[in-house]
Design a protein around this motif. Sequence first.
Motif, PDB file in Angstrom:
ATOM      1  N   LYS A  54       0.835  -1.200   0.000  1.00 49.57           N
ATOM      2  CA  LYS A  54       0.000   0.000   0.000  1.00 49.57           C
ATOM      3  C   LYS A  54       0.874   1.257   0.000  1.00 49.57           C
ATOM      4  N   GLY A  55       1.917   1.274   0.820  1.00 44.49           N
ATOM      5  CA  GLY A  55       2.820   2.423   0.860  1.00 44.49           C
ATOM      6  C   GLY A  55       3.551   2.622  -0.460  1.00 44.49           C
ATOM      7  N   PHE A  56       3.983   1.517  -1.057  1.00 44.17           N
ATOM      8  CA  PHE A  56       4.693   1.587  -2.336  1.00 44.17           C
ATOM      9  C   PHE A  56       3.766   2.133  -3.422  1.00 44.17           C
ATOM     10  N   ILE A  57       2.557   1.613  -3.481  1.00 43.91           N
ATOM     11  CA  ILE A  57       1.587   2.060  -4.482  1.00 43.91           C
ATOM     12  C   ILE A  57       1.253   3.539  -4.261  1.00 43.91           C
ATOM     13  N   SER A  58       1.145   3.939  -3.016  1.00 47.91           N
ATOM     14  CA  SER A  58       0.851   5.335  -2.700  1.00 47.91           C
ATOM     15  C   SER A  58       1.964   6.254  -3.207  1.00 47.91           C
ATOM     16  N   ASN A  59       3.233   5.865  -2.961  1.00 50.44           N
ATOM     17  CA  ASN A  59       4.358   6.672  -3.442  1.00 50.44           C
ATOM     18  C   ASN A  59       4.413   6.709  -4.961  1.00 50.44           C
ATOM     19  N   ALA A  60       4.172   5.578  -5.604  1.00 42.88           N
ATOM     20  CA  ALA A  60       4.192   5.536  -7.073  1.00 42.88           C
ATOM     21  C   ALA A  60       3.064   6.388  -7.650  1.00 42.88           C
ATOM     22  N   SER A  61       1.902   6.366  -7.021  1.00 43.09           N
ATOM     23  CA  SER A  61       0.778   7.195  -7.477  1.00 43.09           C
ATOM     24  C   SER A  61       1.070   8.676  -7.282  1.00 43.09           C
ATOM     25  N   GLU A  62       1.729   8.999  -6.186  1.00 39.70           N
ATOM     26  CA  GLU A  62       2.113  10.393  -5.938  1.00 39.70           C
ATOM     27  C   GLU A  62       3.097  10.865  -7.013  1.00 39.70           C
ATOM     28  N   LEU A  63       4.049  10.014  -7.359  1.00 37.61           N
ATOM     29  CA  LEU A  63       4.992  10.359  -8.423  1.00 37.61           C
ATOM     30  C   LEU A  63       4.254  10.550  -9.746  1.00 37.61           C
ATOM     31  N   GLN A  64       3.304   9.698  -9.999  1.00 37.94           N
ATOM     32  CA  GLN A  64       2.507   9.800 -11.228  1.00 37.94           C
ATOM     33  C   GLN A  64       1.776  11.150 -11.269  1.00 37.94           C
ATOM     34  N   ASP A  65       1.227  11.572 -10.148  1.00 37.65           N
ATOM     35  CA  ASP A  65       0.558  12.875 -10.086  1.00 37.65           C
ATOM     36  C   ASP A  65       1.541  14.012 -10.347  1.00 37.65           C
ATOM     37  N   GLN A  66       2.742  13.893  -9.798  1.00 41.47           N
ATOM     38  CA  GLN A  66       3.744  14.939  -9.987  1.00 41.47           C
ATOM     39  C   GLN A  66       4.218  15.007 -11.440  1.00 41.47           C
ATOM     40  N   LEU A  67       4.258  13.875 -12.098  1.00 44.26           N
ATOM     41  CA  LEU A  67       4.696  13.859 -13.496  1.00 44.26           C
ATOM     42  C   LEU A  67       3.725  14.598 -14.401  1.00 44.26           C
ATOM     43  N   GLU A  68       2.504  14.674 -13.974  1.00 48.31           N
ATOM     44  CA  GLU A  68       1.487  15.391 -14.754  1.00 48.31           C
ATOM     45  C   GLU A  68       1.949  16.820 -15.036  1.00 48.31           C
ATOM     46  N   ILE A  69       2.557  17.463 -14.047  1.00 50.55           N
ATOM     47  CA  ILE A  69       3.059  18.823 -14.209  1.00 50.55           C
ATOM     48  C   ILE A  69       4.179  18.864 -15.242  1.00 50.55           C
ATOM     49  N   PHE A  70       5.081  17.905 -15.166  1.00 48.38           N
ATOM     50  CA  PHE A  70       6.250  17.924 -16.042  1.00 48.38           C
ATOM     51  C   PHE A  70       5.911  17.558 -17.486  1.00 48.38           C
ATOM     52  N   LYS A  71       4.945  16.666 -17.655  1.00 46.74           N
ATOM     53  CA  LYS A  71       4.636  16.255 -19.027  1.00 46.74           C
ATOM     54  C   LYS A  71       3.741  17.268 -19.742  1.00 46.74           C
ATOM     55  N   ASP A  72       2.998  18.051 -18.984  1.00 44.32           N
ATOM     56  CA  ASP A  72       2.118  19.068 -19.563  1.00 44.32           C
ATOM     57  C   ASP A  72       2.415  20.434 -18.963  1.00 44.32           C
ATOM     58  N   PHE A  73       3.700  20.799 -18.905  1.00 41.20           N
ATOM     59  CA  PHE A  73       4.033  22.027 -18.190  1.00 41.20           C
ATOM     60  C   PHE A  73       3.465  23.282 -18.848  1.00 41.20           C
ATOM     61  N   GLU A  74       3.068  23.209 -20.127  1.00 42.07           N
ATOM     62  CA  GLU A  74       2.433  24.371 -20.756  1.00 42.07           C
ATOM     63  C   GLU A  74       1.068  24.662 -20.120  1.00 42.07           C
ATOM     64  N   LEU A  75       0.423  23.621 -19.620  1.00 50.23           N
ATOM     65  CA  LEU A  75      -0.879  23.794 -18.970  1.00 50.23           C
ATOM     66  C   LEU A  75      -0.739  24.391 -17.572  1.00 50.23           C
ATOM     67  N   TYR A  76       0.439  24.264 -17.019  1.00 50.53           N
ATOM     68  CA  TYR A  76       0.700  24.756 -15.670  1.00 50.53           C
ATOM     69  C   TYR A  76       1.834  25.775 -15.743  1.00 50.53           C
ATOM     70  N   PRO A  77       1.557  26.984 -16.165  1.00 42.61           N
ATOM     71  CA  PRO A  77       2.621  27.983 -16.321  1.00 42.61           C
ATOM     72  C   PRO A  77       3.398  28.178 -15.019  1.00 42.61           C
ATOM     73  N   ASP A  78       4.671  28.271 -15.156  1.00 41.35           N
ATOM     74  CA  ASP A  78       5.600  28.500 -14.031  1.00 41.35           C
ATOM     75  C   ASP A  78       5.505  27.418 -12.957  1.00 41.35           C
ATOM     76  N   SER A  79       5.106  26.222 -13.319  1.00 41.77           N
ATOM     77  CA  SER A  79       4.966  25.151 -12.327  1.00 41.77           C
ATOM     78  C   SER A  79       6.221  24.296 -12.212  1.00 41.77           C
ATOM     79  N   VAL A  80       7.093  24.345 -13.194  1.00 33.63           N
ATOM     80  CA  VAL A  80       8.335  23.575 -13.124  1.00 33.63           C
ATOM     81  C   VAL A  80       9.357  24.462 -12.421  1.00 33.63           C
ATOM     82  N   THR A  81       9.430  24.275 -11.111  1.00 31.06           N
ATOM     83  CA  THR A  81      10.309  25.085 -10.273  1.00 31.06           C
ATOM     84  C   THR A  81      11.290  24.174  -9.550  1.00 31.06           C
ATOM     85  N   ASP A  82      12.222  24.802  -8.857  1.00 32.77           N
ATOM     86  CA  ASP A  82      13.152  24.016  -8.034  1.00 32.77           C
ATOM     87  C   ASP A  82      12.387  23.213  -6.991  1.00 32.77           C
ATOM     88  N   GLU A  83      11.299  23.792  -6.486  1.00 30.91           N
ATOM     89  CA  GLU A  83      10.510  23.103  -5.457  1.00 30.91           C
ATOM     90  C   GLU A  83       9.800  21.869  -6.026  1.00 30.91           C
TER      91      GLU A  83
END
Length: 179
Positions: A54-83
């Motif tokens: 459950k913990g592993f799946i949770s972390n992998a799902s969280e990473l998947q959510d975070q990748l959404e920003i990186f793969k569609d960064f045009e949809l999220y202006p200024d979202s690819v930051t150091d943070e």
Amino acid sequence: MDAGLAAVLGALAGSMATISAAIAATRSQRETARLNTRAEHRRQRREPRHDIYKGFISNASELQDQLEIFKDFELYPDSVTDETVQRCRNTVKALRDKWVEVGLVGPGNVAAAGKGIEQLARKVALQAERLKWFLDNDDERRKLAEQAAIAGSFGQLAELLDSFITLAQGALDDDGSLK
């Protein structure tokens, strides 16, 4: 045959039947105890596996959510930051730690599927860092190539995660009766 011999043979047959019944009962009790011990062992292994998976799946799902920003960064202006890149790195580290636990509790096919996810996660963290660097340095061609690579990794992560979940469910449902 005289009465004495018949009595001795009858007593011998009776004691042989009693001994045979005792041996059969002992074997039956041993088999029952072995099956009960095995069932308890499997139950004790299932509970920690559930929490680790459950913990592993949770972390992998969280990473998947975070990748959404990186793969569609045009949809999220200024979202690819150091943070956001650091958050991705932290998620990958947590995923790597959980993968070690998955590898320890097994079984082998689930551990192998987890390893595939962990390796992809490390690759994705590097892709996110490169994307950030290309954005900071206005390298349009490499930025688009990195974005495409992240999109591909996103799809691959989704497939690997689905496969992991299926294998984990099988491992948790295994009661050992098929072996």
